[in-house]
Motif scaffolding. Structure first.
Motif, PDB file in Angstrom:
ATOM      1  N   UNK A  38       0.836  -1.206   0.000  1.00 36.48           N
ATOM      2  CA  UNK A  38       0.000   0.000   0.000  1.00 36.48           C
ATOM      3  C   UNK A  38       0.868   1.253   0.000  1.00 36.48           C
ATOM      4  N   UNK A  39       1.904   1.260   0.810  1.00 36.20           N
ATOM      5  CA  UNK A  39       2.789   2.429   0.897  1.00 36.20           C
ATOM      6  C   UNK A  39       3.483   2.715  -0.434  1.00 36.20           C
ATOM      7  N   UNK A  40       3.776   1.661  -1.175  1.00 36.24           N
ATOM      8  CA  UNK A  40       4.423   1.833  -2.484  1.00 36.24           C
ATOM      9  C   UNK A  40       3.421   2.220  -3.568  1.00 36.24           C
ATOM     10  N   UNK A  41       2.129   2.321  -3.203  1.00 32.15           N
ATOM     11  CA  UNK A  41       1.114   2.684  -4.178  1.00 32.15           C
ATOM     12  C   UNK A  41       0.729   1.553  -5.099  1.00 32.15           C
ATOM     13  N   UNK A  42       0.976   0.319  -4.665  1.00 30.10           N
ATOM     14  CA  UNK A  42       0.721  -0.845  -5.513  1.00 30.10           C
ATOM     15  C   UNK A  42      -0.472  -1.666  -5.056  1.00 30.10           C
ATOM     16  N   UNK A  43      -1.278  -1.128  -4.150  1.00 31.83           N
ATOM     17  CA  UNK A  43      -2.447  -1.855  -3.671  1.00 31.83           C
ATOM     18  C   UNK A  43      -3.054  -1.139  -2.484  1.00 31.83           C
ATOM     19  N   UNK A  44      -4.132  -1.688  -1.982  1.00 31.44           N
ATOM     20  CA  UNK A  44      -4.835  -1.111  -0.850  1.00 31.44           C
ATOM     21  C   UNK A  44      -4.735  -2.030   0.367  1.00 31.44           C
ATOM     22  N   UNK A  45      -4.759  -1.428   1.524  1.00 27.45           N
ATOM     23  CA  UNK A  45      -4.797  -2.166   2.779  1.00 27.45           C
ATOM     24  C   UNK A  45      -6.257  -2.497   3.066  1.00 27.45           C
ATOM     25  N   UNK A  46      -6.600  -3.773   3.104  1.00 22.06           N
ATOM     26  CA  UNK A  46      -7.990  -4.201   3.264  1.00 22.06           C
ATOM     27  C   UNK A  46      -8.281  -4.542   4.726  1.00 22.06           C
ATOM     28  N   UNK A  47      -9.553  -4.752   5.023  1.00 22.47           N
ATOM     29  CA  UNK A  47      -9.940  -5.199   6.368  1.00 22.47           C
ATOM     30  C   UNK A  47      -9.291  -6.535   6.698  1.00 22.47           C
ATOM     31  N   UNK A  48      -9.149  -7.400   5.712  1.00 21.94           N
ATOM     32  CA  UNK A  48      -8.488  -8.695   5.923  1.00 21.94           C
ATOM     33  C   UNK A  48      -7.023  -8.496   6.323  1.00 21.94           C
ATOM     34  N   UNK A  49      -6.350  -7.554   5.690  1.00 21.22           N
ATOM     35  CA  UNK A  49      -4.957  -7.260   6.048  1.00 21.22           C
ATOM     36  C   UNK A  49      -4.869  -6.702   7.463  1.00 21.22           C
ATOM     37  N   UNK A  50      -5.766  -5.773   7.793  1.00 19.50           N
ATOM     38  CA  UNK A  50      -5.765  -5.200   9.141  1.00 19.50           C
ATOM     39  C   UNK A  50      -6.042  -6.268  10.196  1.00 19.50           C
ATOM     40  N   UNK A  51      -6.901  -7.219   9.866  1.00 21.39           N
ATOM     41  CA  UNK A  51      -7.203  -8.317  10.798  1.00 21.39           C
ATOM     42  C   UNK A  51      -5.995  -9.225  11.015  1.00 21.39           C
ATOM     43  N   UNK A  52      -5.034  -9.167  10.117  1.00 16.70           N
ATOM     44  CA  UNK A  52      -3.824  -9.989  10.225  1.00 16.70           C
ATOM     45  C   UNK A  52      -2.734  -9.315  11.048  1.00 16.70           C
ATOM     46  N   UNK A  53      -3.057  -8.171  11.660  1.00 14.13           N
ATOM     47  CA  UNK A  53      -2.105  -7.438  12.502  1.00 14.13           C
ATOM     48  C   UNK A  53      -2.480  -7.612  13.966  1.00 14.13           C
ATOM     49  N   UNK A  54      -1.550  -7.292  14.829  1.00 11.67           N
ATOM     50  CA  UNK A  54      -1.821  -7.181  16.252  1.00 11.67           C
ATOM     51  C   UNK A  54      -2.531  -5.849  16.485  1.00 11.67           C
ATOM     52  N   UNK A  55      -3.345  -5.768  17.542  1.00  6.94           N
ATOM     53  CA  UNK A  55      -4.033  -4.520  17.878  1.00  6.94           C
ATOM     54  C   UNK A  55      -3.876  -4.269  19.373  1.00  6.94           C
ATOM     55  N   UNK A  56      -3.391  -3.086  19.708  1.00  2.00           N
ATOM     56  CA  UNK A  56      -3.125  -2.715  21.091  1.00  2.00           C
ATOM     57  C   UNK A  56      -4.430  -2.403  21.825  1.00  2.00           C
ATOM     58  N   UNK A  57      -4.613  -3.026  23.006  1.00  2.00           N
ATOM     59  CA  UNK A  57      -5.775  -2.747  23.851  1.00  2.00           C
ATOM     60  C   UNK A  57      -5.411  -1.866  25.035  1.00  2.00           C
ATOM     61  N   UNK A  58      -4.235  -2.113  25.637  1.00  2.00           N
ATOM     62  CA  UNK A  58      -3.731  -1.261  26.714  1.00  2.00           C
ATOM     63  C   UNK A  58      -2.219  -1.429  26.782  1.00  2.00           C
ATOM     64  N   UNK A  59      -1.602  -0.970  27.846  1.00  2.00           N
ATOM     65  CA  UNK A  59      -0.139  -0.957  27.923  1.00  2.00           C
ATOM     66  C   UNK A  59       0.529  -2.320  27.745  1.00  2.00           C
TER      67      UNK A  59
END
Length: 147
Positions: A38-59
């Motif tokens: 996505x950063x290189x302008x060669x595609x989009x970051x999808x909900x599926x990609x975001x779901x494949x990341x860790x997500x911070x809830x607290x410290x």
């Protein structure tokens, strides 16, 4: 000295696990590859990609991508590394590491760990897990699997 461990299909989305003297890294590769595309302008970051990341809830708490089985497979590779016991002796051994399911999401608390994301991104791509957090989380994951 560390090593990049051999990925397995069970570890999806952790296709990069690196063990080092002081800690191990779990990289959410599905997400990180999409982010750079996505950063290189060669595609989009999808909900599926975001779901494949860790997500911070607290410290100290994050939701983990993938399944409990994926995290188990990655942590077993870390615990199975020949130098794991030696590296474990250098940790600070603060308690509280655990894994649980909340609203269908795998949530891990990692008091001896750190995480990193790409600049400007809400998602976490790399978890630097303290070796002392590995065993307690594995126990909880085994208990989740037994249910």
């Amino acid at each position: 000295m560390g090593a990049c461990l051999e990925p397995t299909a069970t570890m999806n989305p952790w296709y990069n696990v690196e063990v080092r003297r002081e800690s191990a890294y779990l990289t959410a590769t599905t997400y990180i590859n999409a982010w750079y595309t996505m950063r290189a302008g060669e595609g989009e970051l999808t909900d599926e990609h975001r779901a494949a990341a860790w997500h911070l809830l607290d410290d100290h708490t994050l939701t983990a991508p993938g399944t409990p089985e994926a995290l188990t497979a990655a942590l077993r590779q870390i615990a199975g590394h020949g130098a794991y016991e030696k590296w474990l002796t250098g940790g600070n051994h603060a308690g509280g590491a655990r894994a649980e399911l909340r609203d269908g999401r795998l949530v891990v608390t990692l008091p001896n760990s750190h995480w990193y994301g790409e600049e400007g991104a809400a998602e976490i791509s790399h978890v630097e897990i303290g070796y002392e957090d590995v065993a307690p989380v594995l126990v909880d994951l085994a208990n989740l699997a037994a249910r």
